[in-house]
Design a protein around this motif. Structure first.
Motif, PDB file in Angstrom:
ATOM      1  N   PRO A 284       0.802  -1.233   0.000  1.00  0.00           N
ATOM      2  CA  PRO A 284       0.000   0.000   0.000  1.00  0.00           C
ATOM      3  C   PRO A 284       0.832   1.279   0.000  1.00  0.00           C
ATOM      4  O   PRO A 284       0.367   2.318  -0.486  1.00  0.00           O
ATOM      5  N   ALA A 285       2.053   1.226   0.537  1.00  0.00           N
ATOM      6  CA  ALA A 285       2.872   2.431   0.617  1.00  0.00           C
ATOM      7  C   ALA A 285       3.257   2.980  -0.754  1.00  0.00           C
ATOM      8  O   ALA A 285       3.638   4.144  -0.885  1.00  0.00           O
ATOM      9  N   VAL A 286       3.143   2.161  -1.801  1.00  0.00           N
ATOM     10  CA  VAL A 286       3.466   2.621  -3.150  1.00  0.00           C
ATOM     11  C   VAL A 286       2.388   3.559  -3.695  1.00  0.00           C
ATOM     12  O   VAL A 286       2.635   4.346  -4.610  1.00  0.00           O
ATOM     13  N   GLU A 287       1.192   3.506  -3.130  1.00  0.00           N
ATOM     14  CA  GLU A 287       0.068   4.321  -3.601  1.00  0.00           C
ATOM     15  C   GLU A 287       0.470   5.782  -3.760  1.00  0.00           C
ATOM     16  O   GLU A 287       1.055   6.389  -2.864  1.00  0.00           O
ATOM     17  N   GLY A 288       0.153   6.343  -4.923  1.00  0.00           N
ATOM     18  CA  GLY A 288       0.451   7.744  -5.205  1.00  0.00           C
ATOM     19  C   GLY A 288       1.774   7.970  -5.896  1.00  0.00           C
ATOM     20  O   GLY A 288       2.041   9.073  -6.387  1.00  0.00           O
ATOM     21  N   ALA A 289       2.636   6.956  -5.938  1.00  0.00           N
ATOM     22  CA  ALA A 289       3.949   7.114  -6.548  1.00  0.00           C
ATOM     23  C   ALA A 289       3.835   7.211  -8.072  1.00  0.00           C
ATOM     24  O   ALA A 289       2.838   6.820  -8.675  1.00  0.00           O
ATOM     25  N   THR A 290       4.886   7.741  -8.669  1.00  0.00           N
ATOM     26  CA  THR A 290       4.955   7.918 -10.123  1.00  0.00           C
ATOM     27  C   THR A 290       6.082   7.060 -10.687  1.00  0.00           C
ATOM     28  O   THR A 290       7.140   6.936 -10.067  1.00  0.00           O
ATOM     29  N   ILE A 291       5.849   6.488 -11.875  1.00  0.00           N
ATOM     30  CA  ILE A 291       6.886   5.729 -12.561  1.00  0.00           C
ATOM     31  C   ILE A 291       6.820   6.064 -14.042  1.00  0.00           C
ATOM     32  O   ILE A 291       5.753   6.423 -14.557  1.00  0.00           O
ATOM     33  N   VAL A 292       7.945   5.993 -14.732  1.00  0.00           N
ATOM     34  CA  VAL A 292       7.929   6.109 -16.189  1.00  0.00           C
ATOM     35  C   VAL A 292       8.233   4.724 -16.746  1.00  0.00           C
ATOM     36  O   VAL A 292       9.171   4.062 -16.324  1.00  0.00           O
ATOM     37  N   PHE A 293       7.381   4.310 -17.695  1.00  0.00           N
ATOM     38  CA  PHE A 293       7.514   2.959 -18.232  1.00  0.00           C
ATOM     39  C   PHE A 293       6.712   2.861 -19.525  1.00  0.00           C
ATOM     40  O   PHE A 293       5.955   3.767 -19.882  1.00  0.00           O
ATOM     41  N   SER A 294       6.877   1.755 -20.213  1.00  0.00           N
ATOM     42  CA  SER A 294       6.082   1.486 -21.406  1.00  0.00           C
ATOM     43  C   SER A 294       4.606   1.395 -21.034  1.00  0.00           C
ATOM     44  O   SER A 294       4.244   0.876 -19.977  1.00  0.00           O
ATOM     45  N   GLN A 295       3.756   1.883 -21.940  1.00  0.00           N
ATOM     46  CA  GLN A 295       2.319   1.839 -21.674  1.00  0.00           C
ATOM     47  C   GLN A 295       1.790   0.414 -21.590  1.00  0.00           C
ATOM     48  O   GLN A 295       0.686   0.184 -21.080  1.00  0.00           O
ATOM     49  N   THR A 296       2.600  -0.573 -22.005  1.00  0.00           N
ATOM     50  CA  THR A 296       2.151  -1.965 -21.957  1.00  0.00           C
ATOM     51  C   THR A 296       1.814  -2.406 -20.545  1.00  0.00           C
ATOM     52  O   THR A 296       0.976  -3.300 -20.356  1.00  0.00           O
ATOM     53  N   LEU A 297       2.429  -1.794 -19.543  1.00  0.00           N
ATOM     54  CA  LEU A 297       2.149  -2.169 -18.162  1.00  0.00           C
ATOM     55  C   LEU A 297       0.695  -1.907 -17.787  1.00  0.00           C
ATOM     56  O   LEU A 297       0.129  -2.628 -16.964  1.00  0.00           O
ATOM     57  N   ALA A 298       0.092  -0.897 -18.394  1.00  0.00           N
ATOM     58  CA  ALA A 298      -1.303  -0.558 -18.084  1.00  0.00           C
ATOM     59  C   ALA A 298      -2.116  -0.528 -19.369  1.00  0.00           C
ATOM     60  O   ALA A 298      -2.879   0.400 -19.633  1.00  0.00           O
ATOM     61  N   MET A 299      -1.953  -1.563 -20.189  1.00  0.00           N
ATOM     62  CA  MET A 299      -2.524  -1.562 -21.533  1.00  0.00           C
ATOM     63  C   MET A 299      -4.039  -1.565 -21.521  1.00  0.00           C
ATOM     64  O   MET A 299      -4.670  -1.174 -22.503  1.00  0.00           O
ATOM     65  N   ASP A 300      -4.653  -2.001 -20.441  1.00  0.00           N
ATOM     66  CA  ASP A 300      -6.115  -1.965 -20.401  1.00  0.00           C
ATOM     67  C   ASP A 300      -6.639  -0.543 -20.238  1.00  0.00           C
ATOM     68  O   ASP A 300      -7.848  -0.310 -20.316  1.00  0.00           O
ATOM     69  N   ASP A 301      -5.749   0.435 -20.033  1.00  0.00           N
ATOM     70  CA  ASP A 301      -6.133   1.848 -20.022  1.00  0.00           C
ATOM     71  C   ASP A 301      -6.028   2.478 -21.411  1.00  0.00           C
ATOM     72  O   ASP A 301      -6.350   3.651 -21.585  1.00  0.00           O
ATOM     73  N   VAL A 302      -5.534   1.710 -22.381  1.00  0.00           N
ATOM     74  CA  VAL A 302      -5.229   2.254 -23.706  1.00  0.00           C
ATOM     75  C   VAL A 302      -6.271   1.804 -24.722  1.00  0.00           C
ATOM     76  O   VAL A 302      -6.703   0.655 -24.728  1.00  0.00           O
ATOM     77  N   ILE A 303      -6.664   2.725 -25.602  1.00  0.00           N
ATOM     78  CA  ILE A 303      -7.556   2.398 -26.711  1.00  0.00           C
ATOM     79  C   ILE A 303      -6.702   1.929 -27.889  1.00  0.00           C
ATOM     80  O   ILE A 303      -5.727   2.582 -28.261  1.00  0.00           O
ATOM     81  N   ALA A 304      -7.060   0.806 -28.475  1.00  0.00           N
ATOM     82  CA  ALA A 304      -6.278   0.233 -29.577  1.00  0.00           C
ATOM     83  C   ALA A 304      -6.561   0.993 -30.869  1.00  0.00           C
ATOM     84  O   ALA A 304      -7.227   0.508 -31.780  1.00  0.00           O
TER      85      ALA A 304
END
Length: 400
Positions: A284-304
């Motif tokens: 839970p302590a990670v909540e709110g943190a920022t990371i830079v990464f490929s969008q593939t990690l959260a691909m269900d947020d992306v429109i194909a």
């Protein structure tokens, strides 16, 4: 599902082939199977990442063979556990390089494993594709031979740092605003050393100043003490306003816990791309943190909306369906295997030097994002592949 998977693999290979400019001759009427060997961290400190790489390689191997893009020829992946041990990994790379049936080698998340294996790869003239985060893995140095057989697929620390600094010091900041005080927490290994060097170079004209640094043991055993040292004895005016963390997935959660105990909230914490692990967060302590990464990690947020995004989305769904949850590092392993398979298909040969020729001219939209390699640049992932994600609701989400 099988048909969709075959179409996705075909799309990836077609894109890869479109960037391969070398013209290779067919030196055999009966091309043997393509054998790709991998040394991965299936046990030991990096097992979380190593097992994600193994799953990706097995799934991609299956899909490439099922798709028929290689005709009647077959791709076979041989995997060994290096136990997160650089010495064992180099021995395995040497064994693979000495086996004439092996056309290319994939090395996992351990940066020292890949760095120690570069000499073997270049002496034996076998393509070695690293999935490790250290920038030096594929960088040309004074001792790099003119013909370099070492490649890398994954984000470089220099690109991650620039992207993170853009988030830490946004363009909307007032021109007369004081520099933002930034501290850095990094491991005492090759990856951490490279990341720290990239930060000290990039921070000069970024609108931020270094307000502290702490180096922790790569196994995380002193993370709590080192995180606390970033703020110990400092007044409010000297206290860091943000912390940039270099960490591999096993240390992402512990680092967040340690920083929270030291007084940093999640929205003050920024992670380098190598920290990306599972889509869902167990700490839970990670909540709110920022990371830079490929969008593939959260691909269900992306429109194909493009063929490349559709391929990535299908890969995300296939991996999640097979293994239950997505892991950020998986697409790097899949892209490495696709690149070798494409080089094999292009030249219709398992010749190592000719495979290297094709890899050096690779340019495509891979599963990880835009990929490009040239004879002078063997690090494939382009800076444009990096997106900003935030930890929200116990998982990584694309910002905005």
């Amino acid at each position: 599902m099988v048909r969709k998977s075959a179409m996705r693999v075909l799309g990836v290979l077609v894109l890869l082939l479109s960037g391969a400019s070398c013209s290779l001759t067919d030196d055999s009427a009966d091309v043997p199977e393509l054998v790709v060997a991998a040394t991965l961290e299936l046990t030991g400190s990096l097992a979380d990442v190593g097992n994600a790489h193994q799953r990706a390689l097995r799934l991609q191997e299956e899909q490439i063979n099922a798709s028929g893009v290689l005709g009647e020829r077959r791709l076979r992946v041989v995997i060994r556990d290096n136990q997160s041990n650089p010495e064992l990994a180099v021995n395995q790379i040497s064994d693979f390089a000495g086996d004439s049936s092996v056309s290319a080698i994939i090395s996992g998340a351990c940066s020292r494993c890949a760095l120690n294996g570069t000499k073997v790869a270049n002496e034996k003239q076998v393509p070695l594709i690293s999935l490790a985060p250290s920038t030096r893995v594929a960088a040309r140095g004074a001792d790099t031979p003119e013909r370099n057989f070492v490649f890398k697929i994954g984000a470089n620390g220099t690109d991650s740092v620039r992207a993170l600094l853009d988030e830490i010091v946004p363009d909307a900041a007032p021109a007369n605003a004081p520099p933002r005080r930034l501290a850095v927490l990094y491991p005492d290994d090759d990856y951490g050393t490279d990341g720290y060097a990239a930060l000290t170079t990039a921070i000069a004209n970024s609108g931020a100043v270094m307000a502290g640094d702490a180096k922790y043991r790569a196994d995380g055993s002193n993370l709590k003490d080192q995180a606390a040292s970033l703020v110990a004895g400092k007044s409010t005016s000297q206290r860091p306003e943000a912390v940039l963390v270099f960490a591999l997935p096993p240390q992402t959660g512990p680092a967040a816990q340690a920083l929270k105990a030291a007084g940093f909230q999640g929205d003050q914490v920024y992670y380098d791309s190598a920290a990306a692990g599972g889509l869902f967060l167990s700490e839970p302590a990670v909540e709110g943190a920022t990371i830079v990464f490929s969008q593939t990690l959260a691909m269900d947020d992306v429109i194909a909306s493009t063929p490349a995004k559709a391929n990535r989305k299908q890969w995300f769904e296939d991996f999640t369906s097979r293994y239950g949850a997505y892991h950020g590092q998986a697409s790097f392993a899949a892209d490495a295997l696709s690149a070798v398979a494409t080089a094999f298909d292009r030249g219709e040969t398992t010749n190592r030097v000719q495979l290297c020729d094709v890899l050096e001219s690779m340019e495509n939209d891979g599963l990880s994002g835009p990929l490009r390699m040239t004879p002078l640049n063997h690090s494939a992932l382009m800076p444009q592949a990096l997106e900003t994600l935030v930890a929200k609701g116990g998982r990584w989400r694309l910002l905005g």
